[in-house]
Design an enzyme around this catalytic site. Sequence first.
Site, PDB file in Angstrom:
ATOM      1  N   PRO A 120       7.162   3.320   3.537  1.00 47.45           N
ATOM      2  CA  PRO A 120       6.495   2.448   4.486  1.00 47.45           C
ATOM      3  C   PRO A 120       7.542   2.290   5.805  1.00 47.45           C
ATOM      4  O   PRO A 120       8.013   1.061   6.131  1.00 47.45           O
ATOM      5  CB  PRO A 120       5.956   1.260   3.810  1.00 47.45           C
ATOM      6  CG  PRO A 120       7.002   1.297   2.515  1.00 47.45           C
ATOM      7  CD  PRO A 120       7.353   2.671   2.288  1.00 47.45           C
ATOM      8  N   CYS A 121       7.870   3.072   6.724  1.00 45.88           N
ATOM      9  CA  CYS A 121       8.503   2.519   7.897  1.00 45.88           C
ATOM     10  C   CYS A 121       7.786   1.768   8.880  1.00 45.88           C
ATOM     11  O   CYS A 121       8.673   0.910   9.613  1.00 45.88           O
ATOM     12  CB  CYS A 121       9.024   4.132   8.575  1.00 45.88           C
ATOM     13  SG  CYS A 121       7.417   4.966   9.058  1.00 45.88           S
TER      14      CYS A 121
END
Length: 158
Positions: A120-121
Amino acid sequence: MRWCVVDSPIGELSLAVDETGLCRVTFQRLDRPAETDPLLTRTAEQLAAYFAGELQEFDLPLSVRSGTDFERAVWTQLSRIPYGEMQTYGDVAKIVAGDVGASRAVGTACNRNPLPIVVPCHRVVGAGGKMVGFGGGIPTKRHLLELEARVSFETLWS
Protein backbone atom coordinates in the site's frame (compact mmCIF):
# COMPACT_ATOMS: atom_id res chain seq x y z
CA MET A 1 4.22 -14.51 -16.61
CA ARG A 2 0.46 -14.83 -16.85
CA TRP A 3 -1.68 -11.68 -17.11
CA CYS A 4 -5.27 -10.60 -16.74
CA VAL A 5 -7.20 -7.34 -16.55
CA VAL A 6 -9.80 -6.68 -13.87
CA ASP A 7 -12.31 -3.87 -13.51
CA SER A 8 -12.29 -1.83 -10.32
CA PRO A 9 -13.85 1.38 -9.01
CA ILE A 10 -10.60 3.16 -9.94
CA GLY A 11 -10.46 1.76 -13.48
CA GLU A 12 -8.91 -1.28 -15.07
CA LEU A 13 -6.02 -2.97 -13.31
CA SER A 14 -3.62 -5.35 -15.02
CA LEU A 15 -2.36 -8.19 -12.87
CA ALA A 16 0.59 -10.51 -13.49
CA VAL A 17 1.71 -13.66 -11.73
CA ASP A 18 4.70 -15.90 -12.18
CA GLU A 19 5.49 -19.33 -10.79
CA THR A 20 6.14 -17.81 -7.34
CA GLY A 21 3.36 -15.26 -6.81
CA LEU A 22 1.80 -11.96 -7.75
CA CYS A 23 4.49 -9.89 -9.44
CA ARG A 24 2.73 -6.87 -11.01
CA VAL A 25 -0.27 -4.61 -10.53
CA THR A 26 -0.59 -1.74 -12.98
CA PHE A 27 -3.15 1.03 -13.32
CA GLN A 28 -3.66 0.58 -17.03
CA ARG A 29 -4.80 -2.10 -19.39
CA LEU A 30 -1.87 -3.96 -20.87
CA ASP A 31 -2.47 -5.41 -24.29
CA ARG A 32 -1.70 -9.00 -23.49
CA PRO A 33 -3.89 -12.03 -23.88
CA ALA A 34 -5.87 -12.78 -20.72
CA GLU A 35 -4.86 -16.02 -19.12
CA THR A 36 -6.45 -18.32 -16.60
CA ASP A 37 -4.56 -18.97 -13.42
CA PRO A 38 -5.77 -19.76 -9.89
CA LEU A 39 -3.59 -17.02 -8.39
CA LEU A 40 -4.90 -14.43 -10.87
CA THR A 41 -8.43 -15.45 -9.89
CA ARG A 42 -7.59 -15.27 -6.17
CA THR A 43 -5.97 -11.84 -6.63
CA ALA A 44 -8.99 -10.53 -8.54
CA GLU A 45 -11.30 -11.83 -5.81
CA GLN A 46 -9.26 -10.22 -3.04
CA LEU A 47 -9.12 -6.91 -4.91
CA ALA A 48 -12.90 -7.01 -5.37
CA ALA A 49 -13.33 -7.69 -1.65
CA TYR A 50 -10.93 -4.84 -0.83
CA PHE A 51 -12.87 -2.38 -2.98
CA ALA A 52 -16.14 -3.60 -1.42
CA GLY A 53 -14.72 -2.78 2.03
CA GLU A 54 -14.69 -6.45 3.03
CA LEU A 55 -10.93 -7.10 3.01
CA GLN A 56 -8.33 -5.16 4.95
CA GLU A 57 -5.29 -7.36 4.47
CA PHE A 58 -4.25 -9.21 1.34
CA ASP A 59 -3.22 -12.83 1.69
CA LEU A 60 -1.32 -13.50 -1.52
CA PRO A 61 2.09 -14.93 -2.31
CA LEU A 62 4.21 -12.13 -3.74
CA SER A 63 7.07 -12.34 -6.20
CA VAL A 64 9.19 -9.20 -6.17
CA ARG A 65 12.34 -9.62 -8.21
CA SER A 66 13.13 -5.99 -8.86
CA GLY A 67 14.30 -3.09 -6.74
CA THR A 68 17.36 -2.05 -4.84
CA ASP A 69 17.88 -3.10 -1.24
CA PHE A 70 16.59 0.33 -0.16
CA GLU A 71 13.47 0.04 -2.35
CA ARG A 72 12.74 -3.42 -0.98
CA ALA A 73 13.12 -2.11 2.57
CA VAL A 74 10.66 0.69 1.76
CA TRP A 75 8.18 -1.79 0.25
CA THR A 76 8.47 -3.95 3.36
CA GLN A 77 7.71 -0.92 5.53
CA LEU A 78 4.72 -0.02 3.34
CA SER A 79 3.30 -3.46 4.04
CA ARG A 80 3.48 -2.70 7.76
CA ILE A 81 1.34 0.45 7.57
CA PRO A 82 -2.02 -0.59 9.01
CA TYR A 83 -5.17 -0.41 6.94
CA GLY A 84 -6.81 2.99 7.24
CA GLU A 85 -3.65 4.67 8.54
CA MET A 86 -1.03 6.83 6.86
CA GLN A 87 2.64 7.64 7.27
CA THR A 88 4.53 10.51 5.71
CA TYR A 89 7.46 10.03 3.37
CA GLY A 90 9.59 11.39 6.21
CA ASP A 91 8.17 8.82 8.64
CA VAL A 92 9.06 5.98 6.29
CA ALA A 93 12.50 7.49 5.63
CA LYS A 94 13.18 7.70 9.39
CA ILE A 95 12.16 4.05 9.87
CA VAL A 96 14.02 2.65 6.84
CA ALA A 97 17.11 4.89 6.63
CA GLY A 98 17.20 6.51 10.05
CA ASP A 99 17.02 9.91 8.35
CA VAL A 100 13.97 11.95 7.35
CA GLY A 101 16.20 13.46 4.68
CA ALA A 102 15.76 10.26 2.68
CA SER A 103 12.11 11.14 2.05
CA ARG A 104 12.71 11.83 -1.67
CA ALA A 105 14.29 8.40 -2.04
CA VAL A 106 11.23 6.93 -0.31
CA GLY A 107 9.05 8.72 -2.84
CA THR A 108 11.06 7.22 -5.68
CA ALA A 109 10.76 3.76 -4.12
CA CYS A 110 6.99 4.21 -3.76
CA ASN A 111 6.79 5.22 -7.43
CA ARG A 112 8.65 2.03 -8.39
CA ASN A 113 6.45 -0.24 -6.25
CA PRO A 114 5.47 -3.12 -8.57
CA LEU A 115 2.44 -4.05 -6.44
CA PRO A 116 0.43 -0.90 -5.66
CA ILE A 117 -2.69 -1.40 -3.54
CA VAL A 118 -1.45 -4.83 -2.38
CA VAL A 119 1.76 -3.20 -1.10
CA PRO A 120 0.00 0.00 0.00
CA CYS A 121 2.12 2.90 -1.24
CA HIS A 122 -1.09 4.96 -1.28
CA ARG A 123 -0.85 5.12 2.53
CA VAL A 124 2.25 7.32 2.26
CA VAL A 125 1.53 11.05 2.14
CA GLY A 126 3.45 14.29 2.22
CA ALA A 127 4.14 16.32 5.33
CA GLY A 128 0.94 17.45 7.00
CA GLY A 129 -1.07 14.79 5.14
CA LYS A 130 -0.62 16.47 1.77
CA MET A 131 -1.67 14.33 -1.21
CA VAL A 132 1.44 14.08 -3.33
CA GLY A 133 2.80 11.57 -5.80
CA PHE A 134 1.10 8.35 -6.75
CA GLY A 135 1.49 6.21 -9.86
CA GLY A 136 -2.26 5.86 -10.21
CA GLY A 137 -2.81 9.61 -9.85
CA ILE A 138 -3.87 11.73 -6.89
CA PRO A 139 -7.64 11.10 -7.40
CA THR A 140 -6.97 7.35 -7.17
CA LYS A 141 -4.83 7.80 -4.06
CA ARG A 142 -7.57 9.90 -2.47
CA HIS A 143 -10.20 7.27 -3.39
CA LEU A 144 -8.17 4.47 -1.76
CA LEU A 145 -7.51 6.46 1.41
CA GLU A 146 -11.16 7.53 1.68
CA LEU A 147 -12.30 3.92 1.19
CA GLU A 148 -10.04 2.74 3.99
CA ALA A 149 -11.00 5.62 6.29
CA ARG A 150 -14.71 4.96 5.73
CA VAL A 151 -14.38 1.22 6.34
CA SER A 152 -12.23 1.82 9.44
CA PHE A 153 -14.80 4.29 10.79
CA GLU A 154 -17.71 1.93 10.07
CA THR A 155 -15.84 -0.96 11.72
CA LEU A 156 -15.12 1.19 14.77
CA TRP A 157 -18.82 2.04 15.22
CA SER A 158 -20.36 -1.32 14.36
